[in-house]
Structure formats: structure tokens, C-alpha cells
Motif scaffolding. Sequence first.
Motif, PDB file in Angstrom:
ATOM      1  N   ASP A  71       0.821  -1.215   0.000  1.00  0.00           N
ATOM      2  CA  ASP A  71       0.000   0.000   0.000  1.00  0.00           C
ATOM      3  C   ASP A  71       0.853   1.261   0.000  1.00  0.00           C
ATOM      4  OD1 ASP A  71      -2.254  -1.543   0.032  1.00  0.00           O
ATOM      5  OD2 ASP A  71      -2.714  -1.244   2.148  1.00  0.00           O
ATOM      6  N   ILE A  72       1.953   1.261   0.743  1.00  0.00           N
ATOM      7  CA  ILE A  72       2.791   2.459   0.857  1.00  0.00           C
ATOM      8  C   ILE A  72       3.476   2.763  -0.465  1.00  0.00           C
ATOM      9  CG2 ILE A  72       4.840   3.426   1.988  1.00  0.00           C
ATOM     10  CD1 ILE A  72       3.931   1.894   4.531  1.00  0.00           C
ATOM     11  N   CYS A  73       4.022   1.750  -1.125  1.00  0.00           N
ATOM     12  CA  CYS A  73       4.672   1.972  -2.421  1.00  0.00           C
ATOM     13  C   CYS A  73       3.679   2.421  -3.491  1.00  0.00           C
ATOM     14  CB  CYS A  73       5.404   0.706  -2.869  1.00  0.00           C
ATOM     15  SG  CYS A  73       6.937   0.406  -1.965  1.00  0.00           S
ATOM     16  N   ARG A  74       2.421   2.011  -3.343  1.00  0.00           N
ATOM     17  CA  ARG A  74       1.390   2.407  -4.320  1.00  0.00           C
ATOM     18  C   ARG A  74       0.813   3.783  -4.032  1.00  0.00           C
ATOM     19  NH1 ARG A  74      -1.066  -2.624  -3.330  1.00  0.00           N
ATOM     20  NH2 ARG A  74      -2.859  -1.494  -2.534  1.00  0.00           N
ATOM     21  N   ASP A  75       1.033   4.309  -2.850  1.00  0.00           N
ATOM     22  CA  ASP A  75       0.406   5.567  -2.420  1.00  0.00           C
ATOM     23  C   ASP A  75       1.067   6.769  -3.107  1.00  0.00           C
ATOM     24  OD1 ASP A  75      -0.650   7.771  -1.149  1.00  0.00           O
ATOM     25  OD2 ASP A  75      -0.375   6.976   0.880  1.00  0.00           O
ATOM     26  N   PRO A  76       0.353   7.475  -3.983  1.00  0.00           N
ATOM     27  CA  PRO A  76       0.955   8.597  -4.710  1.00  0.00           C
ATOM     28  C   PRO A  76       1.220   9.826  -3.836  1.00  0.00           C
ATOM     29  CG  PRO A  76      -1.387   8.443  -5.208  1.00  0.00           C
ATOM     30  CD  PRO A  76      -1.052   7.250  -4.365  1.00  0.00           C
ATOM     31  N   THR A  77       0.673   9.858  -2.628  1.00  0.00           N
ATOM     32  CA  THR A  77       0.867  11.020  -1.752  1.00  0.00           C
ATOM     33  C   THR A  77       2.154  10.924  -0.920  1.00  0.00           C
ATOM     34  OG1 THR A  77      -0.360  10.108   0.139  1.00  0.00           O
ATOM     35  CG2 THR A  77      -1.644  11.246  -1.560  1.00  0.00           C
ATOM     36  N   ARG A  78       2.828   9.776  -0.936  1.00  0.00           N
ATOM     37  CA  ARG A  78       4.055   9.629  -0.140  1.00  0.00           C
ATOM     38  C   ARG A  78       5.199  10.422  -0.773  1.00  0.00           C
ATOM     39  NH1 ARG A  78       2.663   6.375   4.506  1.00  0.00           N
ATOM     40  NH2 ARG A  78       4.889   6.510   4.952  1.00  0.00           N
ATOM     41  N   ASP A  79       6.098  10.900   0.072  1.00  0.00           N
ATOM     42  CA  ASP A  79       7.313  11.586  -0.381  1.00  0.00           C
ATOM     43  C   ASP A  79       8.244  10.530  -0.972  1.00  0.00           C
ATOM     44  OD1 ASP A  79       9.708  12.873  -0.747  1.00  0.00           O
ATOM     45  OD2 ASP A  79      10.007  13.398   1.361  1.00  0.00           O
ATOM     46  N   ARG A  80       8.404  10.548  -2.281  1.00  0.00           N
ATOM     47  CA  ARG A  80       9.150   9.507  -2.966  1.00  0.00           C
ATOM     48  C   ARG A  80      10.646   9.813  -3.050  1.00  0.00           C
ATOM     49  NH1 ARG A  80       4.908   6.666  -4.068  1.00  0.00           N
ATOM     50  NH2 ARG A  80       6.025   4.901  -4.961  1.00  0.00           N
ATOM     51  N   SER A  81      11.079  10.877  -2.379  1.00  0.00           N
ATOM     52  CA  SER A  81      12.503  11.215  -2.401  1.00  0.00           C
ATOM     53  C   SER A  81      13.232  10.699  -1.159  1.00  0.00           C
ATOM     54  CB  SER A  81      12.684  12.735  -2.498  1.00  0.00           C
ATOM     55  OG  SER A  81      12.249  13.371  -1.307  1.00  0.00           O
ATOM     56  N   THR A  82      12.493  10.127  -0.209  1.00  0.00           N
ATOM     57  CA  THR A  82      13.082   9.682   1.053  1.00  0.00           C
ATOM     58  C   THR A  82      12.757   8.213   1.306  1.00  0.00           C
ATOM     59  OG1 THR A  82      12.769  11.905   1.954  1.00  0.00           O
ATOM     60  CG2 THR A  82      13.243  10.158   3.531  1.00  0.00           C
ATOM     61  N   ILE A  83      13.764   7.465   1.705  1.00  0.00           N
ATOM     62  CA  ILE A  83      13.570   6.060   2.078  1.00  0.00           C
ATOM     63  C   ILE A  83      14.045   5.874   3.517  1.00  0.00           C
ATOM     64  CG2 ILE A  83      14.295   3.669   1.698  1.00  0.00           C
ATOM     65  CD1 ILE A  83      14.581   4.272  -1.250  1.00  0.00           C
ATOM     66  N   CYS A  84      13.196   5.311   4.345  1.00  0.00           N
ATOM     67  CA  CYS A  84      13.538   4.961   5.714  1.00  0.00           C
ATOM     68  C   CYS A  84      13.848   3.466   5.746  1.00  0.00           C
ATOM     69  CB  CYS A  84      12.372   5.293   6.651  1.00  0.00           C
ATOM     70  SG  CYS A  84      12.721   4.986   8.384  1.00  0.00           S
ATOM     71  N   VAL A  85      15.068   3.112   6.121  1.00  0.00           N
ATOM     72  CA  VAL A  85      15.515   1.725   6.132  1.00  0.00           C
ATOM     73  C   VAL A  85      15.297   1.129   7.520  1.00  0.00           C
ATOM     74  CG1 VAL A  85      17.478   0.172   5.774  1.00  0.00           C
ATOM     75  CG2 VAL A  85      17.236   2.227   4.363  1.00  0.00           C
ATOM     76  N   VAL A  86      14.540   0.045   7.582  1.00  0.00           N
ATOM     77  CA  VAL A  86      14.226  -0.605   8.859  1.00  0.00           C
ATOM     78  C   VAL A  86      14.610  -2.084   8.805  1.00  0.00           C
ATOM     79  CG1 VAL A  86      12.347   1.007   9.378  1.00  0.00           C
ATOM     80  CG2 VAL A  86      11.843  -1.131   8.171  1.00  0.00           C
ATOM     81  N   GLU A  87      14.609  -2.712   9.975  1.00  0.00           N
ATOM     82  CA  GLU A  87      15.006  -4.114  10.051  1.00  0.00           C
ATOM     83  C   GLU A  87      13.907  -5.069   9.600  1.00  0.00           C
ATOM     84  OE1 GLU A  87      16.531  -5.067  13.919  1.00  0.00           O
ATOM     85  OE2 GLU A  87      17.858  -3.311  13.973  1.00  0.00           O
ATOM     86  N   PHE A  88      12.683  -4.858  10.110  1.00  0.00           N
ATOM     87  CA  PHE A  88      11.604  -5.816   9.884  1.00  0.00           C
ATOM     88  C   PHE A  88      10.284  -5.108   9.554  1.00  0.00           C
ATOM     89  CE2 PHE A  88      14.534  -7.978  12.853  1.00  0.00           C
ATOM     90  CZ  PHE A  88      14.821  -9.107  12.098  1.00  0.00           C
ATOM     91  N   PRO A  89       9.330  -5.819   8.935  1.00  0.00           N
ATOM     92  CA  PRO A  89       8.020  -5.229   8.651  1.00  0.00           C
ATOM     93  C   PRO A  89       7.328  -4.636   9.884  1.00  0.00           C
ATOM     94  CG  PRO A  89       8.265  -7.254   7.414  1.00  0.00           C
ATOM     95  CD  PRO A  89       9.458  -7.169   8.334  1.00  0.00           C
ATOM     96  N   LYS A  90       7.525  -5.232  11.048  1.00  0.00           N
ATOM     97  CA  LYS A  90       6.893  -4.702  12.264  1.00  0.00           C
ATOM     98  C   LYS A  90       7.387  -3.293  12.563  1.00  0.00           C
ATOM     99  CE  LYS A  90      10.354  -6.840  15.267  1.00  0.00           C
ATOM    100  NZ  LYS A  90      10.651  -7.832  16.285  1.00  0.00           N
ATOM    101  N   ASP A  91       8.622  -2.946  12.115  1.00  0.00           N
ATOM    102  CA  ASP A  91       9.151  -1.601  12.330  1.00  0.00           C
ATOM    103  C   ASP A  91       8.436  -0.582  11.451  1.00  0.00           C
ATOM    104  OD1 ASP A  91      10.996  -2.677  14.146  1.00  0.00           O
ATOM    105  OD2 ASP A  91      12.448  -3.080  12.557  1.00  0.00           O
TER     106      ASP A  91
END
Length: 200
Positions: A71-91
Motif C-alpha cells: 500500500d505504501i509503495c502504491r500511495d501517490p501522496t508519499r514523499d518519494r525522495s526519502t527512504i527509511c531503512v528498517v530491520e523488519f516489517p513490524k518496524d
Amino acid sequence: MARRAQSIDALIAALNHLPGIGTKTAQRLAYHIIDMDEGDVAHLASTIVDAKHTVKKCRVCQNFTDEELCDICRDPTRDRSTICVVEFPKDVEALERSHGYHGLYHVLHGVISPSKGKSAEDISIDELFERLRTEDIREIILATNPTGDGETTALYLSGLLKNFDLQVSRIGYGLPVGGDLEFYDEVTISTALENRRILK
């Protein structure tokens, strides 16, 4: 001492392999499951099998989804210039609860941990760098947990990211060292995002 049924021992051993489940908790769960109605046990088992068969990794961010893109990757309203790197999906879920971050994510599915035999090849680093080659990313936020392995992974990634023309920041922690994102409240996570420090 009376011998316990082998099938109960096997169930306890299987439950004991789950994260956060000690021997006593596994024993309690095993006896609870055996006491459940057969229909409820069948439903629990089929739900587990169904989740295992239908849930997959998002083609882009590696988060769990039941579609090609989450859902997040499909969401056109997200800021597509920033990636937050996390360990697991729960994060991802923990950060989303804070309502303080509106960019994209990348899920590593683990950390570099020499003591556990986990190297950079065992986590989703190649997929992250493929995104940097194909997407217009201006900032990477390293949000691995403040544990020894989390810090090692963040340091390793920040070294590799020096070759890219972007800002690299480390999530700010006014938090106990050794904690996990999933246990922090929304305000703490939001503040940590606001106070992230620049690494590059």
C-alpha cells in the motif's frame, strides 16, 4: 515422574522456536491449543498456512504484502525522495503509528550479525541499492534498532552510501540502547524521526 505425550513435547518445542516465546509460555500455549475446540484449532492452523502462502515481499520495498506492491509503495501522496531503512516489517508498522513520517520504506529483513552468522548477503541490501540506481532518492534514513547489530548494520550501510549523491541520516534516539522500535510509543518515534542526525 509421568512422561508427557510426545506430540505435546513436539508442539511445545515448535512454539518455543517463535521469537519471545520461552519454554513456560510455549507450554502454556501448547496446552491451551490442545484444549481448544477442534474447529478453532483447524482455523488457527489454516490461517497460519494461508498467511505463509499468500504473504510475499513487496517488489520494491520488501515489506510484507499480499500484492505485487504494498500500500505504501502504491500511495501517490508519499514523499518519494526519502527512504527509511528498517530491520523488519513490524518496524514499518511502528513508524506508521507515529504519523510523523510520510516517505517510503525499505525493509532489510534482518541485520548484520557476525555472532549469529548473518552477513550483508543475508539481508535485502542489494534491493536497496537497485532502488537508488532507478529512483530519484535524496535522503536515506537509517532506522535500524539501537542494538549492537543494528548499529553495525547502520554503519555498514552509511559506508556504502558515501558513493551516492544523497543525504544519509540516522534516526535520533532519546531511547534506551538495546530497545526495539515496535515497543516505543508514537510520540517517542515521532520525536526520534524529527531528531535524526545527518551521517553524510
